[in-house]
Write a protein that holds these residues in place. Structure first.
Motif, short mmCIF file in Angstrom:
data_model
loop_
_atom_site.label_atom_id
_atom_site.label_comp_id
_atom_site.label_asym_id
_atom_site.label_seq_id
_atom_site.Cartn_x
_atom_site.Cartn_y
_atom_site.Cartn_z
N GLU A 19 0.88 -1.31 0.13
CA GLU A 19 0.00 -0.07 -0.16
C GLU A 19 0.75 1.45 0.10
O GLU A 19 0.52 2.31 -0.58
N ARG A 20 1.98 1.42 0.46
CA ARG A 20 2.75 2.70 0.77
C ARG A 20 3.85 2.48 -0.27
O ARG A 20 4.01 3.75 -0.56
N ASN A 21 4.39 1.19 -0.54
CA ASN A 21 5.59 1.52 -1.41
C ASN A 21 5.15 0.75 -3.03
O ASN A 21 5.91 0.63 -3.65
N ASN A 22 4.06 0.59 -2.91
CA ASN A 22 3.40 0.32 -4.46
C ASN A 22 4.16 -1.11 -4.90
O ASN A 22 4.50 -1.19 -6.03
N ILE A 23 4.55 -2.25 -4.05
CA ILE A 23 5.01 -3.37 -4.45
C ILE A 23 4.06 -4.15 -5.00
O ILE A 23 3.02 -4.38 -4.33
N PRO A 24 4.25 -4.87 -6.17
CA PRO A 24 3.09 -5.64 -6.63
C PRO A 24 2.76 -6.82 -5.47
O PRO A 24 3.64 -7.40 -4.76
N PRO A 25 1.42 -7.20 -5.38
CA PRO A 25 1.07 -7.97 -4.22
C PRO A 25 1.69 -9.28 -4.24
O PRO A 25 2.16 -9.85 -3.23
N HIS A 26 1.83 -9.98 -5.49
CA HIS A 26 2.33 -11.28 -5.72
C HIS A 26 3.87 -11.27 -5.49
O HIS A 26 4.46 -12.32 -4.88
N ILE A 27 4.52 -10.09 -5.59
CA ILE A 27 5.91 -10.08 -5.52
C ILE A 27 6.10 -9.82 -3.88
O ILE A 27 7.12 -10.50 -3.30
N ALA A 28 5.39 -9.15 -3.33
CA ALA A 28 5.62 -8.72 -1.91
C ALA A 28 5.26 -10.00 -1.17
O ALA A 28 6.20 -10.33 -0.12
N LYS A 29 4.25 -10.32 -1.30
CA LYS A 29 3.85 -11.86 -0.49
C LYS A 29 4.98 -13.03 -0.64
O LYS A 29 5.26 -13.56 0.20
N PHE A 30 5.36 -13.06 -2.05
CA PHE A 30 6.47 -14.37 -2.05
C PHE A 30 7.81 -13.83 -1.44
O PHE A 30 8.45 -14.57 -0.74
N VAL A 31 8.18 -12.68 -1.63
CA VAL A 31 9.61 -12.16 -1.12
C VAL A 31 9.59 -12.05 0.18
O VAL A 31 10.51 -12.35 0.97
N LEU A 32 8.71 -11.36 0.75
CA LEU A 32 8.70 -11.07 2.08
C LEU A 32 8.29 -12.45 2.98
O LEU A 32 8.91 -12.69 4.17
N SER A 33 7.47 -13.25 2.73
CA SER A 33 7.29 -14.40 3.32
C SER A 33 8.49 -15.38 3.35
O SER A 33 9.01 -15.98 4.42
N LEU A 34 9.23 -15.39 2.27
CA LEU A 34 10.20 -16.18 2.20
C LEU A 34 11.69 -15.53 3.07
O LEU A 34 12.22 -16.20 3.92
N GLY A 35 11.71 -14.20 2.80
CA GLY A 35 12.55 -13.41 3.77
C GLY A 35 12.35 -13.56 5.02
O GLY A 35 13.24 -13.37 5.83
N ALA A 36 11.35 -13.53 5.53
CA ALA A 36 10.80 -13.42 7.07
C ALA A 36 11.59 -14.76 7.71
O ALA A 36 11.79 -14.82 8.96
N THR A 37 11.89 -15.81 7.11
CA THR A 37 12.25 -17.09 7.53
C THR A 37 13.60 -17.34 7.18
O THR A 37 14.59 -18.10 7.84
N ILE A 38 14.34 -17.07 6.01
CA ILE A 38 15.43 -17.30 5.54
C ILE A 38 16.42 -16.28 5.46
O ILE A 38 17.78 -16.49 5.42
N ASN A 39 16.04 -15.13 5.56
CA ASN A 39 16.82 -13.90 5.34
C ASN A 39 17.19 -13.36 6.56
O ASN A 39 16.65 -12.16 7.09
N MET A 40 17.98 -13.88 7.32
CA MET A 40 18.36 -13.44 8.96
C MET A 40 19.55 -12.78 8.87
O MET A 40 20.58 -13.42 9.50
N ASP A 41 19.69 -11.54 8.34
CA ASP A 41 20.89 -10.86 8.26
C ASP A 41 21.33 -10.66 9.84
O ASP A 41 22.74 -10.49 9.89
N GLY A 42 20.49 -10.07 10.36
CA GLY A 42 20.82 -9.73 11.83
C GLY A 42 21.37 -10.76 12.59
O GLY A 42 22.35 -10.42 13.35
N THR A 43 20.73 -12.12 12.44
CA THR A 43 21.22 -13.07 13.34
C THR A 43 22.64 -13.41 12.96
O THR A 43 23.58 -13.69 13.46
N VAL A 44 22.99 -13.53 11.64
CA VAL A 44 24.19 -14.03 11.25
C VAL A 44 25.15 -12.93 11.58
O VAL A 44 26.29 -13.37 11.93
N LEU A 45 24.90 -11.50 11.64
CA LEU A 45 25.82 -10.43 12.06
C LEU A 45 26.15 -10.67 13.52
O LEU A 45 27.30 -10.61 13.83
N TYR A 46 25.16 -10.78 14.29
CA TYR A 46 25.71 -10.95 15.72
C TYR A 46 26.29 -12.17 16.34
O TYR A 46 26.76 -12.14 17.39
N LEU A 47 25.85 -12.96 15.38
CA LEU A 47 26.36 -14.48 15.98
C LEU A 47 28.01 -14.68 15.42
O LEU A 47 28.73 -15.31 16.35
N ILE A 48 28.00 -14.18 14.42
CA ILE A 48 29.56 -14.06 13.89
C ILE A 48 30.52 -13.44 15.42
O ILE A 48 31.62 -13.78 15.39
#
Length: 255
Positions: free
Chosen positions: A226-255
């Motif tokens: 709604e705010r950044n005008n990302i297509p719904p099918h792209i947003a739902k796929f990318v964000l759902s996947l990223g919420a579980t596998i894209n753990m940049d913060g976890t990688v950073l502080y565990l290192i």
């Protein structure tokens, strides 16, 4: 996956997303190592005097390089979906979901949504309502956990170490958020990073208050669409996947 498989270029989208997540995680690991060497190690100095007798150190299994690589692929194969989901082993659940989404029939012969997708959509709506309710109590729960952990610390012995660690993690996360991400947004998406971040401010506040990217996922999707005008099918796929596998913060502080 059902929406993506009906669109042209869906395979390219999947490859780009996984590649981008891998790249940002690599950047986070590099930042974490750099901050550890340049900031954390000089601040902490010699930590051999700290009392660690009451800490339980788990026995770590030793794997060869080949075994480590094979274990990664073995972890992608679900053994029991219900048990995997209950134990927060989300990668096999994601793999099973992707396969299910690719094979499920999306429409009936009359053009209406298939019964399977209708049930999935209704279940998704219920989960969003449940998560929204839980998020209202999450700040109280997260604060209680932090307070309970703080009461068990001996700040006379470990106070400076904790401060040094928090400072180092903050510097690393700040570099990742204010340098790495804006650079990628500017170079790859050709968008104004400041305007994009302002558009997802509610999602950032929700994630900060709940300490969970999964809990903030509904708000993140809403802000992106709604705010950044990302297509719904792209947003739902990318964000759902990223919420579980894209753990940049976890990688950073565990290192």
């Amino acid at each position: 996956m059902v929406m993506l498989k009906t669109l042209p270029g869906a395979r390219t989208i999947g490859i780009v997303v996984v590649g981008l997540y891998s790249f940002t995680s690599l950047c986070a690991a590099i930042v974490g190592c750099t901050v550890s060497v340049l900031v954390l190690q000089p601040l902490m100095g010699d930590v051999s005097h700290l009392d660690t007798d009451d800490q339980v150190v788990p026995d770590l299994a030793e794997f060869t390089t080949l075994e480590s690589i094979l274990n990664i692929f073995d972890g992608l194969v679900p053994e029991n979906l219900v048990l995997d989901a209950a134990d927060d082993r989300l990668l096999p659940v994601i793999v099973a979901s992707i396969i299910f989404g690719l094979l499920v029939k999306d429409k009936n012969e009359d053009g209406t949504l298939s019964t399977t997708l209708v049930v999935v959509q209704e279940l998704s709506d219920v989960v969003v309502r449940v998560v929204t309710t839980v998020m209202m109590l999450a700040p109280l729960g997260a604060g209680s956990l932090v307070f309970a952990a703080a009461t068990r610390l001996d700040f006379a012995k470990t106070g400076f170490v904790v401060i040094a660690f928090v400072l180092s993690v903050t510097i690393g996360l700040g570099f990742q958020f204010f340098v790495v991400y804006p650079t990628l947004i500017t170079c790859l998406a050709m968008r104004n990073p400041m305007r994009y971040v302002l558009g997802i401010t509610p999602a950032l506040l929700t994630a900060f208050g709940t300490s969970s990217s999964a809990a903030a996922l509904p708000v993140t999707q809403q802000c992106s669409i709604e705010r950044n005008n990302i297509p719904p099918h792209i947003a739902k796929f990318v964000l759902s996947l990223g919420a579980t596998i894209n753990m940049d913060g976890t990688v950073l502080y565990l290192i």
